[in-house]
Write a protein that holds these residues in place. Structure first.
Motif, PDB file in Angstrom:
ATOM      1  N   PHE A  57      41.044  56.605  41.346  1.00 27.60           N
ATOM      2  CA  PHE A  57      39.839  55.835  40.777  1.00 27.60           C
ATOM      3  C   PHE A  57      40.085  55.191  40.405  1.00 27.60           C
ATOM      4  N   TRP A  58      41.733  54.524  39.946  1.00 30.69           N
ATOM      5  CA  TRP A  58      41.918  53.663  39.732  1.00 30.69           C
ATOM      6  C   TRP A  58      41.866  51.945  40.731  1.00 30.69           C
ATOM      7  N   LEU A  59      42.256  52.731  41.786  1.00 32.39           N
ATOM      8  CA  LEU A  59      42.739  51.873  42.887  1.00 32.39           C
ATOM      9  C   LEU A  59      40.990  51.103  43.346  1.00 32.39           C
ATOM     10  N   PRO A  60      39.587  51.718  44.085  1.00 35.54           N
ATOM     11  CA  PRO A  60      38.679  51.113  44.152  1.00 35.54           C
ATOM     12  C   PRO A  60      38.208  50.644  42.188  1.00 35.54           C
ATOM     13  N   VAL A  61      38.548  50.610  41.349  1.00 40.11           N
ATOM     14  CA  VAL A  61      38.204  50.338  39.933  1.00 40.11           C
ATOM     15  C   VAL A  61      38.860  48.531  40.473  1.00 40.11           C
ATOM     16  N   VAL A  62      40.197  48.456  41.135  1.00 40.49           N
ATOM     17  CA  VAL A  62      40.392  47.304  41.124  1.00 40.49           C
ATOM     18  C   VAL A  62      40.032  46.094  42.007  1.00 40.49           C
ATOM     19  N   TRP A  63      38.916  46.790  43.010  1.00 40.48           N
ATOM     20  CA  TRP A  63      38.382  45.749  43.883  1.00 40.48           C
ATOM     21  C   TRP A  63      37.032  45.599  43.090  1.00 40.48           C
ATOM     22  N   ILE A  64      36.563  46.346  43.016  1.00 40.63           N
ATOM     23  CA  ILE A  64      35.153  46.596  41.890  1.00 40.63           C
ATOM     24  C   ILE A  64      35.405  45.312  40.859  1.00 40.63           C
ATOM     25  N   GLN A  65      36.274  45.901  39.896  1.00 33.62           N
ATOM     26  CA  GLN A  65      37.166  44.187  38.751  1.00 33.62           C
ATOM     27  C   GLN A  65      36.307  42.653  40.096  1.00 33.62           C
ATOM     28  N   ILE A  66      37.265  42.391  40.977  1.00 32.52           N
ATOM     29  CA  ILE A  66      37.361  41.958  41.872  1.00 32.52           C
ATOM     30  C   ILE A  66      35.554  41.585  42.130  1.00 32.52           C
ATOM     31  N   ARG A  67      35.102  42.308  42.889  1.00 28.36           N
ATOM     32  CA  ARG A  67      34.056  41.972  43.355  1.00 28.36           C
ATOM     33  C   ARG A  67      32.790  41.301  41.525  1.00 28.36           C
ATOM     34  N   LEU A  68      32.945  42.097  40.927  1.00 30.08           N
ATOM     35  CA  LEU A  68      32.382  41.795  39.870  1.00 30.08           C
ATOM     36  C   LEU A  68      32.137  40.446  38.637  1.00 30.08           C
ATOM     37  N   ARG A  69      33.833  40.060  39.520  1.00 28.11           N
ATOM     38  CA  ARG A  69      34.249  39.125  39.345  1.00 28.11           C
ATOM     39  C   ARG A  69      33.669  38.100  39.560  1.00 28.11           C
ATOM     40  N   ASP A  70      33.284  37.827  40.598  1.00 25.44           N
ATOM     41  CA  ASP A  70      33.168  36.918  42.036  1.00 25.44           C
ATOM     42  C   ASP A  70      31.338  36.794  42.173  1.00 25.44           C
ATOM     43  N   LEU A  71      30.603  38.422  41.602  1.00 26.19           N
ATOM     44  CA  LEU A  71      29.335  38.016  41.664  1.00 26.19           C
ATOM     45  C   LEU A  71      28.764  37.450  40.100  1.00 26.19           C
ATOM     46  N   ALA A  72      29.354  37.876  39.211  1.00 27.81           N
ATOM     47  CA  ALA A  72      29.317  37.249  37.955  1.00 27.81           C
ATOM     48  C   ALA A  72      29.524  35.909  38.293  1.00 27.81           C
ATOM     49  N   LEU A  79      30.259  33.600  31.105  1.00 23.22           N
ATOM     50  CA  LEU A  79      31.490  34.755  29.935  1.00 23.22           C
ATOM     51  C   LEU A  79      31.831  35.510  31.050  1.00 23.22           C
ATOM     52  N   ILE A  80      31.161  36.442  31.760  1.00 18.46           N
ATOM     53  CA  ILE A  80      31.798  37.607  32.912  1.00 18.46           C
ATOM     54  C   ILE A  80      32.455  37.025  32.890  1.00 18.46           C
ATOM     55  N   ALA A  81      32.642  36.280  34.181  1.00 21.60           N
ATOM     56  CA  ALA A  81      33.099  36.003  35.312  1.00 21.60           C
ATOM     57  C   ALA A  81      34.184  35.532  34.899  1.00 21.60           C
ATOM     58  N   HIS A  82      34.095  35.160  33.363  1.00 20.26           N
ATOM     59  CA  HIS A  82      35.653  34.328  33.026  1.00 20.26           C
ATOM     60  C   HIS A  82      36.833  35.228  32.594  1.00 20.26           C
ATOM     61  N   VAL A  83      36.004  36.222  31.789  1.00 22.36           N
ATOM     62  CA  VAL A  83      36.503  37.447  31.584  1.00 22.36           C
ATOM     63  C   VAL A  83      37.111  38.873  32.333  1.00 22.36           C
ATOM     64  N   ALA A  84      36.144  38.926  33.504  1.00 20.23           N
ATOM     65  CA  ALA A  84      36.721  39.455  34.165  1.00 20.23           C
ATOM     66  C   ALA A  84      37.546  38.683  35.153  1.00 20.23           C
ATOM     67  N   GLY A  85      37.597  37.801  34.908  1.00 13.62           N
ATOM     68  CA  GLY A  85      38.842  37.435  35.862  1.00 13.62           C
ATOM     69  C   GLY A  85      40.192  37.526  35.298  1.00 13.62           C
ATOM     70  N   ILE A  86      40.390  37.145  33.767  1.00 11.27           N
ATOM     71  CA  ILE A  86      41.427  37.051  33.308  1.00 11.27           C
ATOM     72  C   ILE A  86      42.402  38.990  33.551  1.00 11.27           C
ATOM     73  N   VAL A  87      40.749  39.792  33.439  1.00 10.77           N
ATOM     74  CA  VAL A  87      40.908  41.514  33.805  1.00 10.77           C
ATOM     75  C   VAL A  87      41.816  41.517  35.644  1.00 10.77           C
ATOM     76  N   VAL A  88      40.894  40.928  36.254  1.00  8.30           N
ATOM     77  CA  VAL A  88      41.782  40.924  37.187  1.00  8.30           C
ATOM     78  C   VAL A  88      43.427  40.728  37.050  1.00  8.30           C
ATOM     79  N   LEU A  89      43.824  39.518  36.426  1.00 13.61           N
ATOM     80  CA  LEU A  89      44.897  39.156  36.982  1.00 13.61           C
ATOM     81  C   LEU A  89      45.640  40.020  35.423  1.00 13.61           C
TER      82      LEU A  89
END
Length: 157
Positions: free
Chosen positions: A96-111, A40-50
């Motif tokens: 703060f936003w630029l690292p957050v974008v990378w973090i969201q991608i990593r969170l999606r991938d790790l999930a 579920l986290i991977a799915h939502v994080a994917g939408i968040v990245v998009l």
């Protein structure tokens, strides 16, 4: 057509998209995190990245352009103290936003990796999530400050 009005509308819409998408992304990431479900986290994080790519990045690029054009159109110097402070706050948000974008991608991938392997979320995921969460607060506060500066246009010096 009133050019100044069109620029004001574009600038306000960009601010609304930045703040609205940011708040929406934060809400959905915080809520899905509580599930602890990697799939579920991977799915939502994917939408968040998009959403960050389509909406936040587009508005983040448009804001300084519409702001500079608006200032020029209204005869304001970009060196007026309130504009300088607003730009500084905007850059602060970006820090703060630029690292957050990378973090969201990593969170999606790790999930997604955890979901694919049928395992719980790894410690690296939790560490990055805490950083992601912490980075949101100063960025959100700076966005509120930008709104105040843009509305009040105080003379800082």
């Amino acid at each position: 057509m009133d050019w100044d009005l069109l620029l004001r509308l574009a600038h306000i819409m960009g601010a609304v998209v930045l703040m609205g998408t940011g708040a929406g992304i934060a809400f959905f990431m915080v809520i899905v995190q509580r599930s602890r479900d990697p799939k579920l986290i991977a799915h939502v994080a994917g939408i968040v990245v998009l959403a960050d790519t389509l909406f936040t990045a587009t508005a983040a690029i448009a804001q300084p352009i519409t702001g500079a054009l608006l200032a020029w159109s209204l005869g304001w110097s970009l060196w007026e103290s309130w504009i300088v402070v607003a730009i500084g706050l905007y850059l602060f948000v970006g820090i703060f936003w630029l690292p957050v974008v990378w973090i969201q991608i990593r969170l999606r991938d790790l999930a997604q990796q955890a979901a694919d392997q049928g395992e719980p979320l790894p410690e690296a995921y939790h560490r990055l999530y805490r950083i992601w969460f912490a980075f949101g607060w100063p960025a959100f506060a700076a966005m509120i400050a930008i709104f105040w500066v843009m509305l009040a246009r105080p003379n800082f010096w």
